[in-house]
Design a protein around this motif. Structure first.
Motif, PDB file in Angstrom:
ATOM      1  N   ILE A  37       0.873  -1.070   0.058  1.00 60.32           N
ATOM      2  CA  ILE A  37       0.039  -0.129  -0.189  1.00 60.32           C
ATOM      3  C   ILE A  37       0.959   1.275   0.035  1.00 60.32           C
ATOM      4  CG2 ILE A  37      -1.780  -1.100   1.180  1.00 60.32           C
ATOM      5  CD1 ILE A  37      -1.163   0.750   3.775  1.00 60.32           C
ATOM      6  N   LEU A  38       0.217   2.301  -0.369  1.00 58.42           N
ATOM      7  CA  LEU A  38       0.740   3.705  -0.272  1.00 58.42           C
ATOM      8  C   LEU A  38      -0.036   4.621   0.365  1.00 58.42           C
ATOM      9  CD1 LEU A  38       3.425   5.470  -0.980  1.00 58.42           C
ATOM     10  CD2 LEU A  38       2.231   5.908  -3.235  1.00 58.42           C
ATOM     11  N   ASP A  39       0.035   5.206   1.592  1.00 59.88           N
ATOM     12  CA  ASP A  39      -0.428   5.924   2.167  1.00 59.88           C
ATOM     13  C   ASP A  39      -0.443   7.445   1.621  1.00 59.88           C
ATOM     14  OD1 ASP A  39      -1.565   7.867   3.941  1.00 59.88           O
ATOM     15  OD2 ASP A  39      -1.298   6.535   5.885  1.00 59.88           O
ATOM     16  N   LEU A  40      -1.521   8.130   0.830  1.00 56.49           N
ATOM     17  CA  LEU A  40      -1.172   9.264   0.412  1.00 56.49           C
ATOM     18  C   LEU A  40      -0.999  10.541   0.984  1.00 56.49           C
ATOM     19  CD1 LEU A  40      -3.748   8.596  -2.660  1.00 56.49           C
ATOM     20  CD2 LEU A  40      -1.560   8.380  -2.521  1.00 56.49           C
ATOM     21  N   ASP A  41      -1.801  10.422   2.296  1.00 62.12           N
ATOM     22  CA  ASP A  41      -1.722  11.331   3.308  1.00 62.12           C
ATOM     23  C   ASP A  41       0.049  11.518   3.881  1.00 62.12           C
ATOM     24  OD1 ASP A  41      -4.240  12.378   3.125  1.00 62.12           O
ATOM     25  OD2 ASP A  41      -4.851  11.139   4.907  1.00 62.12           O
ATOM     26  N   ALA A  42       0.638  10.368   3.902  1.00 56.83           N
ATOM     27  CA  ALA A  42       1.896  10.501   4.410  1.00 56.83           C
ATOM     28  C   ALA A  42       2.738  10.738   3.319  1.00 56.83           C
ATOM     29  CB  ALA A  42       2.324   9.161   4.907  1.00 56.83           C
ATOM     30  N   LEU A  43       2.465  10.300   1.950  1.00 50.92           N
ATOM     31  CA  LEU A  43       3.103  10.791   0.700  1.00 50.92           C
ATOM     32  C   LEU A  43       3.302  12.305   0.605  1.00 50.92           C
ATOM     33  CD1 LEU A  43       4.697   9.519  -1.974  1.00 50.92           C
ATOM     34  CD2 LEU A  43       2.392  10.105  -2.880  1.00 50.92           C
ATOM     35  N   THR A  76      21.997  24.109  -8.625  1.00 54.67           N
ATOM     36  CA  THR A  76      20.856  24.519  -9.161  1.00 54.67           C
ATOM     37  C   THR A  76      19.709  23.609  -8.795  1.00 54.67           C
ATOM     38  OG1 THR A  76      20.934  23.586 -11.470  1.00 54.67           O
ATOM     39  CG2 THR A  76      22.013  25.589 -11.128  1.00 54.67           C
ATOM     40  N   GLU A  77      19.791  22.454  -8.680  1.00 52.66           N
ATOM     41  CA  GLU A  77      18.666  21.263  -8.357  1.00 52.66           C
ATOM     42  C   GLU A  77      19.181  20.427  -7.626  1.00 52.66           C
ATOM     43  OE1 GLU A  77      17.584  19.897 -12.229  1.00 52.66           O
ATOM     44  OE2 GLU A  77      19.116  18.277 -11.791  1.00 52.66           O
ATOM     45  N   ILE A  78      18.139  19.865  -6.710  1.00 57.28           N
ATOM     46  CA  ILE A  78      18.705  18.733  -5.732  1.00 57.28           C
ATOM     47  C   ILE A  78      17.848  17.567  -6.265  1.00 57.28           C
ATOM     48  CG2 ILE A  78      18.521  17.927  -3.249  1.00 57.28           C
ATOM     49  CD1 ILE A  78      19.714  20.676  -3.811  1.00 57.28           C
ATOM     50  N   ALA A  79      18.535  16.222  -6.044  1.00 54.22           N
ATOM     51  CA  ALA A  79      17.836  14.876  -6.563  1.00 54.22           C
ATOM     52  C   ALA A  79      17.478  14.362  -5.081  1.00 54.22           C
ATOM     53  CB  ALA A  79      18.917  14.157  -6.961  1.00 54.22           C
ATOM     54  N   ALA A  80      16.015  13.847  -5.438  1.00 52.33           N
ATOM     55  CA  ALA A  80      15.683  13.128  -4.075  1.00 52.33           C
ATOM     56  C   ALA A  80      14.365  12.363  -4.609  1.00 52.33           C
ATOM     57  CB  ALA A  80      14.959  14.066  -2.714  1.00 52.33           C
ATOM     58  N   GLY A  81      14.155  11.311  -3.542  1.00 55.53           N
ATOM     59  CA  GLY A  81      12.945  10.407  -3.898  1.00 55.53           C
ATOM     60  C   GLY A  81      12.497   9.483  -2.950  1.00 55.53           C
ATOM     61  N   SER A  82      13.624   9.018  -2.160  1.00 60.67           N
ATOM     62  CA  SER A  82      13.447   7.990  -1.125  1.00 60.67           C
ATOM     63  C   SER A  82      12.359   8.728  -0.005  1.00 60.67           C
ATOM     64  CB  SER A  82      14.623   7.529  -0.290  1.00 60.67           C
ATOM     65  OG  SER A  82      15.448   6.981  -1.231  1.00 60.67           O
ATOM     66  N   GLY A  83      12.570   9.986   0.183  1.00 57.01           N
ATOM     67  CA  GLY A  83      12.030  10.681   1.294  1.00 57.01           C
ATOM     68  C   GLY A  83      10.356  10.581   1.059  1.00 57.01           C
ATOM     69  N   PHE A  84       9.876  10.434  -0.144  1.00 56.08           N
ATOM     70  CA  PHE A  84       8.250  10.156  -0.410  1.00 56.08           C
ATOM     71  C   PHE A  84       7.836   8.973   0.312  1.00 56.08           C
ATOM     72  CE2 PHE A  84       9.286  12.855  -4.097  1.00 56.08           C
ATOM     73  CZ  PHE A  84       8.444  13.791  -3.923  1.00 56.08           C
ATOM     74  N   TYR A  85       8.547   8.091   0.147  1.00 61.87           N
ATOM     75  CA  TYR A  85       8.058   6.701   0.794  1.00 61.87           C
ATOM     76  C   TYR A  85       8.603   6.623   2.306  1.00 61.87           C
ATOM     77  CZ  TYR A  85       6.913   4.892  -3.697  1.00 61.87           C
ATOM     78  OH  TYR A  85       6.093   4.611  -4.951  1.00 61.87           O
ATOM     79  N   HIS A  86       9.427   7.282   2.622  1.00 58.56           N
ATOM     80  CA  HIS A  86      10.215   7.211   4.021  1.00 58.56           C
ATOM     81  C   HIS A  86      10.481   6.042   4.347  1.00 58.56           C
ATOM     82  CE1 HIS A  86      11.555   9.459   7.613  1.00 58.56           C
ATOM     83  NE2 HIS A  86      10.965   8.643   8.249  1.00 58.56           N
ATOM     84  N   PRO A  87      11.439   4.980   3.878  1.00 55.34           N
ATOM     85  CA  PRO A  87      11.560   3.703   4.308  1.00 55.34           C
ATOM     86  C   PRO A  87      12.332   3.764   5.473  1.00 55.34           C
ATOM     87  CG  PRO A  87      13.078   4.334   2.612  1.00 55.34           C
ATOM     88  CD  PRO A  87      12.197   5.504   2.703  1.00 55.34           C
TER      89      PRO A  87
END
Length: 395
Positions: free
Chosen positions: A20-26, A258-269
């Motif tokens: 599952i993916l909790d959209l509020d947390a996302l 000029t820009e940051i890379a990020a992705g893991s923080g959305f799911y917060h594993p």
């Protein structure tokens, strides 16, 4: 109603295992990362998402622009599906993918690939030699962002690019400028020893990590700035990319970035529980059913051996999350087809109950499940395919 009750109610009609993916947390996690970036755009790392529908959702959030893909075939697929501004974070040796890139006007316009040596350019030339009407290939130069001490005898950070100094970057940038069919448009330097190493660690080891990260940040700020300035004397750069979920607020302070890379923080594993600067809520979870009660105080769930990549160890195992108070048996760990769990909570679980887990890392969860059930409150509002669910296994 606590989270376990919410998730159980929302998924009552689903048969585990599932994710599952909790959209509020996302959404909350995404907003927190954007605040940490302080106005600089965040390029979304697709390897940490691995679901097209979710990737679109996060790109619609304020503060996010562009995709950081992990393979060229993935980037080509995303471009065909309408995504734009795609940076492939790792070099490619796929001749068919390179030929497709060079032969497709839209893909060549929207995709930037990584290079850090002349051999990469040679491989591209060889792969696209017979492509009629070859389009210009956009290149990002990867820079080593690792930390060294004691004349190079001590190193922290991943082993990536051989380009470390301004003169090395200028030499390669000049070669790219002279070779037809290439255009250098960006620089990237990923400080894994800061962005990918948790600093919320007790004791002397934690002190060493924090000392190393502080020294590394100071050194890299100067070196990355000098490299970017030197390369800009050769060509105009569209972007200078750096950082990751674990270093957003540090990397964004650099003028050269000029820009940051990020992705893991959305799911917060689970691994991001060990960072002082990263706050968030677990958003991506998977449920496994209890199928056995071999002895009092022990339950066995179906599956569970979803180890994360990286240096092997307990930190790479999924975390039994809900109900709280469960842990692995030290002799078995997380098993291929079944996993025994012990702890006080095991006394109250019955066959058919669910145990909710967090993966140690983010997107790798989606390599195990073909769909994500999107939860809002106590309802599943949508079910969307992961990369695996769309038949895409890029690595």
């Amino acid at each position: 109603m606590d989270d376990r009750q919410r998730y159980d109610r929302a998924t009552a009609d689903l048969d585990p295992p599932f994710a599952i993916l909790d959209l509020d947390a996302l959404r909350s996690n995404g907003a927190a990362m954007a605040r940490r970036a302080k106005g600089k755009p965040i390029r979304v790392a697709s390897k940490s998402i691995r679901c097209r529908a979710v990737l679109r959702r996060v790109l619609d959030m304020d503060g996010y622009a562009g995709v950081m893909a992990f393979t060229l075939p993935e980037a080509l697929w995303l471009a065909r599906e309408g995504f734009s501004d795609i940076l492939v974070a790792y070099p490619t040796a796929s001749a068919p993918a390179l030929a497709e890139l060079a032969g497709d006007a839209r893909a060549a316009r929207e995709i930037t690939i990584m290079a850090d040596c002349s051999e990469h350019l040679d491989a591209i030339d060889a792969a696209v030699d017979r492509v009629p009407s070859r389009h210009e290939i956009r290149i990002c130069l990867d820079i080593d962002a690792g930390f060294t001490a004691l004349a190079g005898k001590v190193r922290a950070g991943v082993l990536r690019s051989p380009v470390r100094r301004p003169d090395q970057a200028v030499e390669l940038a000049a070669e790219m400028a002279k070779r037809p069919g290439f255009r250098l448009v960006g620089l990237m330097a990923y400080e894994a020893q800061i962005a990918g190493v948790g600093d919320r660690v007790p004791g002397p080891y934690g002190q060493v990590i924090r000392w190393m990260q502080a020294r590394s940040q100071r050194e890299l700020t100067i070196r990355r700035g000098r490299i970017a300035g030197a390369v800009r004397q050769i060509t105009d750069l569209e972007f200078v990319n750096g950082g990751g979920t674990g270093s957003v607020e540090k990397t964004t302070r650099e003028k050269a970035i000029t820009e940051i890379a990020a992705g893991s923080g959305f799911y917060h594993p689970r691994l991001f529980d060990f960072y002082r600067s990263v706050t968030g809520s677990p958003a991506a979870l998977f449920a496994l059913p209890v199928v056995r009660r071999p002895v009092p105080g022990v339950v066995t769930v179906l599956g569970g051996g979803y180890h994360a990549s990286g240096s092997p160890g307990a930190s790479r195992l999924p975390q039994p999350y809900l109900p709280a108070g469960l842990r692995y048996d030290s002799r078995e760990g997380a098993g291929e087809v079944q996993t025994p769990l012990i702890g006080q909570a095991a006394h109250d679980l019955r066959v058919g109950d669910r145990v909710w887990f967090r993966h140690a890392k983010a997107g790798e969860l989606c390599e195990r499940f073909d769909a994500l059930h999107l939860v809002e409150g106590d309802r599943v509002v949508e079910t969307v395919p992961t990369y695996r669910g769309e038949g895409k296994t890029f690595l």
